[in-house]
Scaffold this active site. Structure first.
Site, PDB file in Angstrom:
ATOM      1  N   PRO A   1      11.112  -4.971  27.254  1.00  0.00           N
ATOM      2  CA  PRO A   1      10.099  -5.740  27.821  1.00  0.00           C
ATOM      3  C   PRO A   1       9.044  -4.271  28.676  1.00  0.00           C
ATOM      4  CG  PRO A   1      11.802  -6.812  29.216  1.00  0.00           C
ATOM      5  CD  PRO A   1      12.330  -5.610  28.058  1.00  0.00           C
ATOM      6  N   HIS A   2       7.667  -4.041  29.091  1.00  0.00           N
ATOM      7  CA  HIS A   2       7.469  -2.631  29.683  1.00  0.00           C
ATOM      8  C   HIS A   2       6.355  -3.010  29.642  1.00  0.00           C
ATOM      9  CE1 HIS A   2       5.977  -2.829  24.949  1.00  0.00           C
ATOM     10  NE2 HIS A   2       5.441  -2.414  25.768  1.00  0.00           N
ATOM     11  N   GLY A   3       5.432  -1.807  30.596  1.00  0.00           N
ATOM     12  CA  GLY A   3       4.138  -2.370  31.162  1.00  0.00           C
ATOM     13  C   GLY A   3       3.880  -0.680  32.124  1.00  0.00           C
TER      14      GLY A   3
END
Length: 153
Positions: A66-68
């Protein structure tokens, strides 16, 4: 970039309590918020969940990344979390996810953000590394595995 430059002992969750994707993302967001002052759990959770709407970051082989990007982030922050039981994360291969590598980057760090994602993806294709992460006894042993991977990362 070395693993120990983005993952630290305090950024490791050796055993998630979560039983669902939403619960896992909540625990991860809480951990990320605690790694840098000025970051807030709800803001991070929103960024991570928005990215998930584009498609699951469960890349397969029991792994999710998960990334952002978040304007309030001053630097790249990351955490590693593990679920020995596994979590249905809607991974591309349909398998449960056991290993989570979450990355939050400042909006102006797109190049470094992508470079880290690419390198992590390559490293996590190594079955021996994934197996070692699953078998490590505690936070210190997990961090030691990151330290050992310095050269390959």
């Amino acid at each position: 970039m070395k693993l120990t430059q983005i993952f630290s002992l305090e950024s490791i969750l050796p055993q998630l309590k979560a039983k669902s994707k939403n619960e896992a993302m909540g625990e991860i967001a809480t951990k990320l918020a605690g790694l840098e002052s000025g970051l807030h759990r709800e803001q991070i959770l929103s960024v991570l969940m928005e990215r998930e709407k584009l498609g699951s970051t469960g890349i397969g082989m029991g792994v999710a990344i998960p990334h952002g990007k978040l304007a309030e982030a001053k630097k790249i922050v990351a955490c590693f979390a593990r679920s020995t039981a596994g979590i249905d994360f809607e991974a591309q291969d349909g398998e449960l996810v056991h290993l989570f590598f979450a990355i939050l980057a400042p909006e102006n760090a797109a190049g470094m953000h992508l470079k880290i994602l690419a390198k992590l993806s390559r490293l996590l294709k190594e079955k021996n590394f994934r197996t070692a992460l699953l078998q490590a006894n505690d936070k210190a042993a997990l961090f030691e595995l990151f330290s050992q991977e310095e050269e390959s990362f």
